[in-house]
Design an enzyme around this catalytic site. Structure first.
Site, PDB file in Angstrom:
ATOM      1  N   CYS A   1       0.740  -1.271  -0.103  1.00 23.12           N
ATOM      2  CA  CYS A   1       0.079   0.018  -0.074  1.00 23.12           C
ATOM      3  C   CYS A   1       0.869   1.239  -0.097  1.00 23.12           C
ATOM      4  CB  CYS A   1      -0.832  -0.042   1.328  1.00 23.12           C
ATOM      5  SG  CYS A   1      -1.710  -1.530   1.590  1.00 23.12           S
TER       6      CYS A   1
ATOM      7  N   HIS B   1       0.666   5.193  -1.423  1.00 18.38           N
ATOM      8  CA  HIS B   1       0.106   5.916  -0.617  1.00 18.38           C
ATOM      9  C   HIS B   1       0.739   6.739   0.727  1.00 18.38           C
ATOM     10  CE1 HIS B   1      -3.739   5.347  -2.242  1.00 18.38           C
ATOM     11  NE2 HIS B   1      -3.631   4.086  -2.269  1.00 18.38           N
TER      12      HIS B   1
ATOM     13  N   ARG C   1     -13.456  -0.921  -1.194  1.00 17.66           N
ATOM     14  CA  ARG C   1     -12.321  -0.055  -1.488  1.00 17.66           C
ATOM     15  C   ARG C   1     -11.042  -0.989  -1.475  1.00 17.66           C
ATOM     16  NH1 ARG C   1     -10.344   3.154  -5.232  1.00 17.66           N
ATOM     17  NH2 ARG C   1      -8.572   1.472  -5.167  1.00 17.66           N
TER      18      ARG C   1
ATOM     19  N   CYS D   1      -8.027  -2.193  -3.741  1.00 17.65           N
ATOM     20  CA  CYS D   1      -6.445  -1.961  -3.850  1.00 17.65           C
ATOM     21  C   CYS D   1      -5.861  -3.453  -3.858  1.00 17.65           C
ATOM     22  CB  CYS D   1      -6.123  -1.046  -2.647  1.00 17.65           C
ATOM     23  SG  CYS D   1      -6.373   0.567  -3.168  1.00 17.65           S
TER      24      CYS D   1
END
Lengths: 399, 224
Positions: free
Chosen positions: A309, A313, A356, A360
């Site tokens: 992730c 991000h 969501r 991802c």
């Protein structure tokens, strides 16, 4: 402190005039050390920049520009812009007058005036932002309309992510997710299921039936199940144990899409936390354990493309194609990222946190997530914790 | 094996406490007795949180996608940041050793196909929708992270590659460098965010040659 710092060197005339500054572009930050120029460097640069091809300037014009620059200088000093290269610029302007370099003098004076104007504008903006920040802080813990929350965040944070879609900002007042929430309210209060009871006895962590601010404190540990649960899992729990639905009934099993009971109910429950600061409790050891495992998962690279992730991000203003990515390390930005349910314009559907998350992991070319699983909840615990203290935007609207 | 160790830890924990802290026990294991790393591994592999049994395009199941290889593990730093210099050098050495060159040397392929492959994000996704490689070619996702041509919007996780061939030229050294970066980016940038397109079998030799042509061929719009 702020007042003694030198604003960033303007890079172009249009930027100095402030007229065409792109609002997505970060404002010069007082603390950006890399952007502080020494006076002499600044002046040398300005001298180099000034074109010499303009001839027709008169002494009067130059003198009045200098007078204006001095006037602005005084105003700036009054606002607290004390340390500034403008004094020297004005001196330079005056010093070239005797040699009839009126254009140069005029331009030095203009630069000096704009420099001060920019510094004053910056201070005014920062003060306004501070004020709205205070207001937003004071309002945390009470309901606020999603659009007001978002506007407050935009006012106090420079974020390309928050402002990336003007269209969404404009449409936010008519967010279709509001209708989904209204349907959810009806469903919530209706006596349903084999047991023919409403969800008003369901405890989302703040007592049976208490919804105000409850979602902003999820996931949390629930005594009755001995588990850390997110909104979706808790809702399933109540539909099964209170209302008597079977986990396979479509009311419980269907999780996605505007028409699903789940999206209606989740959107309604979540909307009662709009404006509340994210505050998932960390009192129970399991809450902490789940959050910490979620953190490890966030940074864990795996899969066909080596993604974690954090690949996408953990920096500000980075883009995947045209999409500006939210940075987990900036809570003011991350709060919007984790504000689900949200109406996803591209899907024309209201979507949940679990949806969501699934998306991802899919993008990462890793294994699909199971909604309601401990792994998914660990991740939600971590991502909510990362937005702690910032107000939730519920329901939100996303690309 | 992990499970056994966990229940052993659990038993020891309970014995030590003598009063079982029942409320802290989720199912048969105590999450609070594990380190965050142990719990993360447990959640991923033992808790039915991921659809590990799903078949994946390269053969086998999604489970193997979740298992970290040495590079993935070394380059995962909780909280961000990178490993120390020595480790980085080792990663880059390992990456260089992983690179396999085409038998006939590095050649540029067809930039037109390369343009499409650089744009496409299709391939290797599994789960609620699974990419079918029979129907669609596997793309390189390059535009996700790079601006490359000027006709389409690229991402900014990686540097701009606009005019790459015009600026760098097409010498053998540049061809090798470009090949190396695409094949295993960690050879030049240890612990980079860029995927290892050759080393992981993501792109085949022809796809790499075509994408290289898109970046380097003087005819390619990238270099106009």
């Amino acid at each position: 402190m702020l007042r003694t710092l030198l604003p960033r060197l303007p890079q172009s005339l249009s930027e100095v005039s402030g007229k065409t500054r792109n609002r997505h572009q970060p404002l010069p930050l007082a603390s950006g050390t890399g952007r502080r120029f020494g006076r002499s460097a600044l002046i040398a640069l300005l001298v180099a920049l000034i074109p010499l091809s303009v001839w027709a300037t008169t002494r009067e014009q130059a003198e009045s520009a200098i007078a204006e620059a001095k006037q602005t200088r005084e105003e700036a000093i009054a606002m607290g812009v004390t340390e500034s290269p403008t004094d020297e610029m004005i001196e330079q302007a005056e010093s070239v007058l005797p040699s009839r370099q009126y254009t140069r003098a005029l331009q030095y004076a203009e630069w000096a005036r704009r420099q001060d104007a920019l510094a004053m504008e910056l201070i005014a903006k920062q003060e306004a932002r501070k004020a709205s920040g205070e207001a937003a802080k004071a309002a945390v813990g009470t309901y606020q309309e999603p659009l007001d929350v978002l506007q407050g965040l935009i006012d106090r944070t420079e974020s390309g992510y928050l402002t990336q879609s003007d269209q969404n900002l404009m449409m936010m007042a008519d967010n279709p997710a509001q209708w989904t929430a209204m349907d959810g309210e009806t469903l919530f209060e209706e006596a349903r299921g084999p047991n023919n009871v409403s969800l008003e006895e369901c405890d989302f962590g703040k007592g049976p039936g208490v919804l105000e601010g409850a979602y902003a404190e999820l996931p949390r540990y629930f005594e009755d199940t001995g588990k850390v649960m997110d909104l979706e899992t808790r809702l399933v729990h109540c539909m099964v144990t209170l209302q008597g639905f079977s986990p396979d009934d479509p009311e419980v099993a269907k999780r996605h899409g505007n028409g699903s009971d789940h999206m209606k109910l989740q959107t309604y429950i979540a909307s009662k936390s709009s404006g509340f600061a994210w505050n998932p409790p960390m009192d129970h050891p399991l809450e902490k354990a789940m959050r910490d495992a979620g953190e490890v998962m966030f940074y864990r690279r795996a899969g066909k493309a080596d993604f974690a992730c954090s690949t996408c991000h953990s920096e500000t203003g980075k883009r995947i194609r045209a999409s500006v990515l939210p940075n987990k390390n900036v809570p003011e930005e991350w709060t919007k990222a984790v504000s689900w349910p949200a109406f996803r314009v591209g899907h024309d559907q209201v979507r949940s946190s679990q949806h969501r998350l699934r998306g991802c992991y899919w993008q990462m070319r890793q294994a699909g997530t199971v909604a309601g699983s401990d792994g998914s909840i660990a991740m939600l615990s971590y991502w909510t914790d990362a937005a702690r203290g910032q107000p939730a935007i519920l329901p939100d609207m996303k690309r | 094996m992990l499970k056994q160790r966990i229940s052993a830890t659990l038993l020891m924990g309970l014995a030590a406490l003598s009063i079982p802290t029942v409320s802290a026990i989720a199912d048969e294991v105590d999450y609070t007795e594990m380190t965050p790393e142990e719990l993360a591994e447990y959640l991923i592999f033992e808790s039915d949180s991921f659809k590990l049994d799903q078949e994946v395009q390269e053969g086998g199941t999604a489970r193997q996608r979740m298992v970290q290889d040495k590079l993935q593990k070394t380059c995962s730093v909780v909280g961000g940041g990178r490993p120390d210099m020595e480790t980085l050098l080792e990663i880059s050495k390992m990456a260089r050793e992983s690179i396999v060159y085409p038998e006939d040397g590095i050649e540029l392929g067809d930039w037109k196909r390369g343009a499409e492959l650089a744009w496409s994000g299709y391939g290797y996704r599994v789960g609620h929708k699974t990419d079918d490689h029979e129907n669609n070619e596997v793309g390189g996702n390059c535009y996700n992270c790079h601006q490359i041509g000027t006709d389409r919007t690229g991402g900014s996780l990686g540097p701009s590659l606009v005019g790459f061939g015009r600026i760098r030229g097409t010498s053998d050294a540049i061809k090798k460098y470009t090949y190396d970066v695409i094949y295993n980016s960690h050879s030049a940038f240890p612990c980079t965010n860029m995927p290892r397109f050759g080393a992981s079998g993501y792109l085949d030799q022809q796809a790499i040659a075509d994408i290289m042509a898109y970046l380097l061929d003087p005819e390619s719009p990238v270099n106009q």
